[in-house]
Design a protein around this motif. Structure first.
Motif, PDB file in Angstrom:
ATOM      1  N   LYS A 183      67.396  19.926  33.254  1.00 17.57           N
ATOM      2  CA  LYS A 183      68.009  21.024  33.828  1.00 17.57           C
ATOM      3  C   LYS A 183      67.828  21.108  35.386  1.00 17.57           C
ATOM      4  O   LYS A 183      66.781  20.834  35.729  1.00 17.57           O
ATOM      5  CB  LYS A 183      67.743  22.425  33.365  1.00 17.57           C
ATOM      6  CG  LYS A 183      68.376  22.722  31.702  1.00 17.57           C
ATOM      7  CD  LYS A 183      67.961  23.921  31.045  1.00 17.57           C
ATOM      8  CE  LYS A 183      68.563  23.834  29.707  1.00 17.57           C
ATOM      9  NZ  LYS A 183      68.445  25.338  29.101  1.00 17.57           N
ATOM     10  N   LYS A 215      58.585  34.885  30.071  1.00 19.36           N
ATOM     11  CA  LYS A 215      59.775  35.028  31.175  1.00 19.36           C
ATOM     12  C   LYS A 215      58.935  35.185  32.440  1.00 19.36           C
ATOM     13  O   LYS A 215      58.235  35.962  32.670  1.00 19.36           O
ATOM     14  CB  LYS A 215      60.428  36.165  30.750  1.00 19.36           C
ATOM     15  CG  LYS A 215      61.705  36.332  31.829  1.00 19.36           C
ATOM     16  CD  LYS A 215      62.807  37.133  31.333  1.00 19.36           C
ATOM     17  CE  LYS A 215      63.945  37.360  32.374  1.00 19.36           C
ATOM     18  NZ  LYS A 215      64.889  38.463  31.837  1.00 19.36           N
ATOM     19  N   SER A 263      64.993  27.787  29.576  1.00 21.40           N
ATOM     20  CA  SER A 263      65.743  28.767  28.768  1.00 21.40           C
ATOM     21  C   SER A 263      65.157  29.719  28.508  1.00 21.40           C
ATOM     22  O   SER A 263      65.520  30.798  27.941  1.00 21.40           O
ATOM     23  CB  SER A 263      66.129  28.065  27.521  1.00 21.40           C
ATOM     24  OG  SER A 263      67.074  26.795  27.354  1.00 21.40           O
ATOM     25  N   ASN A 272      62.967  21.812  29.633  1.00 25.22           N
ATOM     26  CA  ASN A 272      64.344  22.542  29.498  1.00 25.22           C
ATOM     27  C   ASN A 272      64.173  23.853  28.579  1.00 25.22           C
ATOM     28  O   ASN A 272      64.828  24.785  28.978  1.00 25.22           O
ATOM     29  CB  ASN A 272      65.389  21.605  28.806  1.00 25.22           C
ATOM     30  CG  ASN A 272      65.943  20.419  29.916  1.00 25.22           C
ATOM     31  OD1 ASN A 272      65.902  20.510  30.966  1.00 25.22           O
ATOM     32  ND2 ASN A 272      66.207  19.465  29.266  1.00 25.22           N
ATOM     33  N   ILE A 273      63.350  23.637  27.790  1.00 25.50           N
ATOM     34  CA  ILE A 273      63.061  25.016  26.956  1.00 25.50           C
ATOM     35  C   ILE A 273      62.327  25.960  27.894  1.00 25.50           C
ATOM     36  O   ILE A 273      62.588  27.411  27.615  1.00 25.50           O
ATOM     37  CB  ILE A 273      62.261  24.485  25.529  1.00 25.50           C
ATOM     38  CG1 ILE A 273      62.824  25.904  24.563  1.00 25.50           C
ATOM     39  CG2 ILE A 273      60.865  24.667  26.015  1.00 25.50           C
ATOM     40  CD1 ILE A 273      63.889  26.022  24.023  1.00 25.50           C
TER      41      ILE A 273
END
Length: 387
Positions: free
Chosen positions: A177, A134, A156, A152-153
């Protein structure tokens, strides 16, 4: 009855889709269609009966594409069918590179005889501390079926994601995204990102694109992931970068004699698409494409002939022609049809490099005389009567 030969085991979920018009054969010499995964076809004699090869997977390095094209053999692959399996392994690779899970697991194995392991591990675990994904910057080079899922992951997981692909389609862009930063060049990703993952084909422009010059642009301690092609990374330059600490970890699905012996490499034995689901999806897609080609003459996802389709034939006849991509071919083909007093109700002719493919729907059934005239046209490779 179309004879089908499997050069490798193919998932029954795909093979079960074949209807009574298809017959399995163990003799490649009599095959009209071949299904293949990893078997090398380069030294095989292609029978005259062969009209199509379907690779249950994306890579086609094991198939002699030019030889097939010269013989009018259409080669298919299954792009995207294994994308989710690869995406999940890329995510696993990022986690393995961030958290010393491998080292921690080895410590437990080495100390399994310690009756007080539940206590001694509290002192030992500091040696395996890592970082979270993150907030880190992820760069995705190549936004095809796999790259888009990886981007995209990454979002997420709370990462700041950058992506680049000079051939990104509108459809592809819409599946990404909105928070993904699309940049124009690889250099922007090299300079910005903490994690860099490559998802491109191996062509002149991408061969060893990860090298000493491009790694010099990167942040110290960058993590590089390669689940696409071995030769996208220069092994000798990677060894130096790992030694110096410029690259923290190199995660690859393509170990070789050099990388398997490098400190700082996390390697898996080409496991990207090695899931039951990926193998099933590839088999289903390969068989569906083959059936559409055999029964309708349509080409979707070929790697040596152009995409061409006229749907399901509702006319009296349909004939397909593999031919060289040279001037005046279309007029010669239609003239041959006209000379038999037959009208072309619909037609598509597409080219790809040195080769082209025509589908002609006719208002009359296709006669042997017409087939002979089409075969006589200079530059025609193979004529097939579909209906």
């Amino acid at each position: 009855m179309t004879k089908v030969n499997c050069l490798n085991p193919i998932s029954n979920l795909g093979l079960d889709r074949l209807n009574d018009n298809y017959e399995m054969t163990e003799d490649f010499a009599e095959a009209e269609v071949a299904l293949v995964r990893s078997a090398s076809m380069h030294d095989m004699d292609l029978p005259d009966s062969l009209m199509a090869v379907a690779r249950a997977g994306a890579g086609v390095n094991n198939i002699p594409l030019d030889v097939c094209a010269e013989k009018g053999v259409v080669v298919f692959n299954t792009p995207g069918a294994n994308a989710n399996g690869v995406k999940e392994l890329v995510l696993c690779g990022m986690l393995l590179a961030s958290r010393d899970i491998i080292g921690g697991n080895q410590w437990v194995a080495d100390n399994k005889a310690d009756e007080n392991i539940n206590k001694t591990m509290e002192k030992a675990k500091k040696n395996f501390a890592g970082n979270e994904l993150k907030g880190k910057k992820l760069g995705v080079i190549g936004l095809g079926a796999i790259g888009r899922l990886v981007a995209n992951i990454g979002v997420s997981m709370g990462m700041e994601v950058y992506g680049t692909d000079p051939y990104l389609s509108v459809e592809g862009a819409l599946s990404i995204k909105r928070t993904v930063h699309i940049v124009k060049t690889r250099e922007e990703i090299f300079k910005e990102c903490d994690f860099i993952t490559v998802h491109t084909p191996l062509v002149d422009d991408t061969k060893e694109m990860i090298n000493k010059d491009t790694m010099a642009m990167m942040k110290d301690g960058v993590v590089i992931l390669n689940f696409a092609r071995d030769l996208l990374v220069c092994d000798d330059d990677m060894a130096e970068a790992l030694k110096s600490g410029k690259v923290k970890k190199y995660v690859t699905d393509f170990p070789n004699a050099k990388t398997a012996n490098m400190e700082g490499v996390i390697a898996t034995p080409h496991l990207g698409a090695s899931t039951e689901e990926s193998e099933d999806n590839c088999a289903i897609m390969a068989v569906d494409q083959i059936m559409d080609f055999v029964e309708n003459g349509n080409i979707v996802n070929s790697v040596n002939y152009p995409a061409a389709t006229l749907g399901v034939c509702d006319k009296a006849g349909r004939v397909t022609v593999c031919h060289k991509n040279i001037p005046n071919m279309i007029s010669q083909l239609t003239s041959a049809v006209a000379s038999e007093g037959v009208n072309v109700a619909d037609m598509v002719d597409k080219s790809r490099g040195d080769f082209a493919y025509a589908i002609m729907d006719l208002d009359h059934e296709t006669s042997e005389a017409l087939v002979e005239k089409l075969n006589a046209v200079d530059g025609v490779i193979k004529v097939r009567v579909v209906k």
